[in-house]
Design a protein around this motif. Structure first.
Motif, PDB file in Angstrom:
ATOM      1  N   VAL A   1      29.957  50.972  53.563  1.00 13.90           N
ATOM      2  CA  VAL A   1      29.417  51.895  52.870  1.00 13.90           C
ATOM      3  C   VAL A   1      30.191  52.136  51.318  1.00 13.90           C
ATOM      4  CG1 VAL A   1      28.662  54.394  52.723  1.00 13.90           C
ATOM      5  CG2 VAL A   1      28.220  52.876  54.688  1.00 13.90           C
ATOM      6  N   ALA A   2      31.626  51.962  51.503  1.00  8.86           N
ATOM      7  CA  ALA A   2      32.503  52.387  50.576  1.00  8.86           C
ATOM      8  C   ALA A   2      32.345  51.345  49.329  1.00  8.86           C
ATOM      9  CB  ALA A   2      34.073  52.617  50.760  1.00  8.86           C
ATOM     10  N   GLY A   3      31.988  50.074  49.748  1.00 10.37           N
ATOM     11  CA  GLY A   3      31.890  48.932  48.790  1.00 10.37           C
ATOM     12  C   GLY A   3      33.132  48.234  48.818  1.00 10.37           C
ATOM     13  N   ALA A   4      33.943  48.049  49.947  1.00  7.61           N
ATOM     14  CA  ALA A   4      35.245  47.515  50.144  1.00  7.61           C
ATOM     15  C   ALA A   4      34.901  45.955  49.990  1.00  7.61           C
ATOM     16  CB  ALA A   4      35.855  47.835  51.278  1.00  7.61           C
ATOM     17  N   SER A   5      35.655  45.136  49.536  1.00  4.69           N
ATOM     18  CA  SER A   5      35.656  43.849  49.417  1.00  4.69           C
ATOM     19  C   SER A   5      35.298  43.382  51.030  1.00  4.69           C
ATOM     20  CB  SER A   5      37.008  43.118  49.247  1.00  4.69           C
ATOM     21  OG  SER A   5      37.051  41.792  49.653  1.00  4.69           O
ATOM     22  N   PRO A   6      34.243  42.500  51.237  1.00  6.00           N
ATOM     23  CA  PRO A   6      33.847  42.235  52.490  1.00  6.00           C
ATOM     24  C   PRO A   6      35.002  41.353  53.350  1.00  6.00           C
ATOM     25  CG  PRO A   6      31.900  41.535  50.954  1.00  6.00           C
ATOM     26  CD  PRO A   6      33.283  42.108  50.157  1.00  6.00           C
ATOM     27  N   GLY A   7      35.631  40.534  52.836  1.00  6.31           N
ATOM     28  CA  GLY A   7      36.795  39.884  53.426  1.00  6.31           C
ATOM     29  C   GLY A   7      37.592  40.833  53.986  1.00  6.31           C
ATOM     30  N   TRP A   8      38.328  41.787  53.133  1.00  9.27           N
ATOM     31  CA  TRP A   8      39.360  42.624  53.514  1.00  9.27           C
ATOM     32  C   TRP A   8      38.561  43.624  54.777  1.00  9.27           C
ATOM     33  CZ3 TRP A   8      44.065  41.881  52.889  1.00  9.27           C
ATOM     34  CH2 TRP A   8      44.516  41.061  52.035  1.00  9.27           C
TER      35      TRP A   8
ATOM     36  N   ALA B   1      36.464  43.267  56.557  1.00  9.25           N
ATOM     37  CA  ALA B   1      36.283  42.547  58.025  1.00  9.25           C
ATOM     38  C   ALA B   1      37.687  42.386  58.483  1.00  9.25           C
ATOM     39  CB  ALA B   1      36.002  41.151  57.733  1.00  9.25           C
ATOM     40  N   ALA B   2      38.652  42.046  57.969  1.00  7.08           N
ATOM     41  CA  ALA B   2      39.947  41.726  58.317  1.00  7.08           C
ATOM     42  C   ALA B   2      40.718  43.188  58.921  1.00  7.08           C
ATOM     43  CB  ALA B   2      40.897  41.471  57.324  1.00  7.08           C
ATOM     44  N   GLY B   3      40.394  44.338  57.925  1.00  7.81           N
ATOM     45  CA  GLY B   3      40.908  45.542  58.888  1.00  7.81           C
ATOM     46  C   GLY B   3      40.169  46.018  59.848  1.00  7.81           C
ATOM     47  N   SER B   4      38.971  45.838  59.998  1.00  6.75           N
ATOM     48  CA  SER B   4      37.953  46.096  60.959  1.00  6.75           C
ATOM     49  C   SER B   4      38.245  45.435  62.139  1.00  6.75           C
ATOM     50  CB  SER B   4      36.643  46.009  60.781  1.00  6.75           C
ATOM     51  OG  SER B   4      36.361  46.911  59.629  1.00  6.75           O
ATOM     52  N   ILE B   5      38.390  44.086  62.187  1.00  5.31           N
ATOM     53  CA  ILE B   5      38.797  43.342  63.347  1.00  5.31           C
ATOM     54  C   ILE B   5      39.994  43.245  63.801  1.00  5.31           C
ATOM     55  CG2 ILE B   5      39.453  40.744  64.017  1.00  5.31           C
ATOM     56  CD1 ILE B   5      36.588  40.229  61.786  1.00  5.31           C
ATOM     57  N   ALA B   6      41.205  43.820  62.881  1.00  2.00           N
ATOM     58  CA  ALA B   6      42.227  44.319  63.441  1.00  2.00           C
ATOM     59  C   ALA B   6      42.464  45.456  64.170  1.00  2.00           C
ATOM     60  CB  ALA B   6      43.440  44.476  62.243  1.00  2.00           C
ATOM     61  N   VAL B   7      41.728  46.564  63.599  1.00  2.00           N
ATOM     62  CA  VAL B   7      41.588  47.839  64.551  1.00  2.00           C
ATOM     63  C   VAL B   7      40.920  47.530  65.908  1.00  2.00           C
ATOM     64  CG1 VAL B   7      40.291  50.189  64.616  1.00  2.00           C
ATOM     65  CG2 VAL B   7      41.246  49.211  62.632  1.00  2.00           C
TER      66      VAL B   7
ATOM     67  N   ILE C   1      45.125  48.360  55.850  1.00  2.00           N
ATOM     68  CA  ILE C   1      44.065  47.263  55.354  1.00  2.00           C
ATOM     69  C   ILE C   1      42.852  47.833  54.626  1.00  2.00           C
ATOM     70  CG2 ILE C   1      42.728  45.235  55.358  1.00  2.00           C
ATOM     71  CD1 ILE C   1      44.996  43.937  56.912  1.00  2.00           C
ATOM     72  N   SER C   2      42.245  48.639  55.845  1.00  2.00           N
ATOM     73  CA  SER C   2      40.924  49.235  55.370  1.00  2.00           C
ATOM     74  C   SER C   2      41.142  50.477  54.530  1.00  2.00           C
ATOM     75  CB  SER C   2      40.511  49.856  56.803  1.00  2.00           C
ATOM     76  OG  SER C   2      40.131  48.762  57.743  1.00  2.00           O
TER      77      SER C   2
ATOM     78  N   VAL D   1      43.348  50.745  52.275  1.00  5.66           N
ATOM     79  CA  VAL D   1      43.546  50.418  50.955  1.00  5.66           C
ATOM     80  C   VAL D   1      42.314  49.784  50.334  1.00  5.66           C
ATOM     81  CG1 VAL D   1      44.709  48.621  49.674  1.00  5.66           C
ATOM     82  CG2 VAL D   1      46.067  50.003  51.268  1.00  5.66           C
ATOM     83  N   ALA D   2      41.721  49.028  51.144  1.00 11.57           N
ATOM     84  CA  ALA D   2      40.490  48.428  50.648  1.00 11.57           C
ATOM     85  C   ALA D   2      39.221  49.660  50.064  1.00 11.57           C
ATOM     86  CB  ALA D   2      39.490  47.377  51.624  1.00 11.57           C
ATOM     87  N   VAL D   3      39.290  50.587  50.840  1.00 15.93           N
ATOM     88  CA  VAL D   3      38.316  51.658  50.637  1.00 15.93           C
ATOM     89  C   VAL D   3      38.651  52.376  49.281  1.00 15.93           C
ATOM     90  CG1 VAL D   3      37.456  54.149  51.307  1.00 15.93           C
ATOM     91  CG2 VAL D   3      37.597  52.109  52.895  1.00 15.93           C
ATOM     92  N   LEU D   4      40.040  52.760  49.193  1.00  7.92           N
ATOM     93  CA  LEU D   4      40.693  53.212  47.997  1.00  7.92           C
ATOM     94  C   LEU D   4      40.406  52.366  46.647  1.00  7.92           C
ATOM     95  CD1 LEU D   4      44.073  54.674  49.294  1.00  7.92           C
ATOM     96  CD2 LEU D   4      42.221  55.953  48.254  1.00  7.92           C
ATOM     97  N   ALA D   5      40.591  50.864  46.880  1.00  6.08           N
ATOM     98  CA  ALA D   5      40.525  50.117  45.773  1.00  6.08           C
ATOM     99  C   ALA D   5      38.952  50.004  45.577  1.00  6.08           C
ATOM    100  CB  ALA D   5      40.861  48.779  46.253  1.00  6.08           C
ATOM    101  N   ALA D   6      38.141  50.303  46.371  1.00 10.79           N
ATOM    102  CA  ALA D   6      36.531  50.300  46.078  1.00 10.79           C
ATOM    103  C   ALA D   6      36.308  51.659  45.128  1.00 10.79           C
ATOM    104  CB  ALA D   6      35.629  50.196  47.467  1.00 10.79           C
TER     105      ALA D   6
END
Length: 138
Positions: free
Chosen positions: A67-74, A76-82, A125-126, A128-133
């Motif tokens: 929803v935040a528009g984070a990079s799909p790769g990042w 996915a990486a953060g979500s899969i790690a959690v 990761i997640s 930082v990805a949300v903040l960057a977005a």
């Protein structure tokens, strides 16, 4: 949303039935239907609670990053790690006290620590990805 993450999320949703079944196991333990010592009871409760909470957190992280528009790769990486921590931590709690009347946790406690590391990496990761977005959307 990254297609691999969509597949992982679908599989994760299916695991909720397993977590629910784990609740019935805990009821049998609490009612004395399954012989356990106090250490096993505590670790079984901890494993079940962590499974439910971490699966929920993993799903929330996946939706939030998307929803935040984070990079799909990042995302996915953060979500899969959690979500990986949702496997490792409960597995460590359950498997480290198997056997007849263990006095202390076994070597599978290492899985709890690996899961904690995976959880930490995933939320960082997640986050930082949300903040960057958010910053890039300014």
């Amino acid at each position: 949303m990254h297609p691999v993450l969509v597949i992982v999320l679908g599989a994760t949703l299916l695991t909720v039935s397993g977590i629910a079944f784990g609740g019935t196991f805990l009821l049998r333990v609490a009612n004395g239907g399954v012989p356990t010592n106090d250490l096993q009871k505590s670790f079984f409760r901890a494993g079940h609670a962590h499974a439910g909470v971490l699966v929920t957190l993993g799903l929330v992280v996946a939706v939030t990053t998307h929803v935040a528009g984070a990079s799909p790769g990042w995302a996915a990486a953060g979500s899969i790690a959690v979500l990986t921590s949702a496997i490792l931590i409960p597995a460590g709690f359950f498997l480290s006290v198997l056997g007849a009347n263990p006095a202390r946790p076994g070597r599978m406690m290492a899985s709890v620590w690996l899961g904690a590391a995976s959880l930490t990496v995933g939320v960082v990761i997640s986050g930082v990805a949300v903040l960057a977005a958010g910053i890039s959307a300014l």
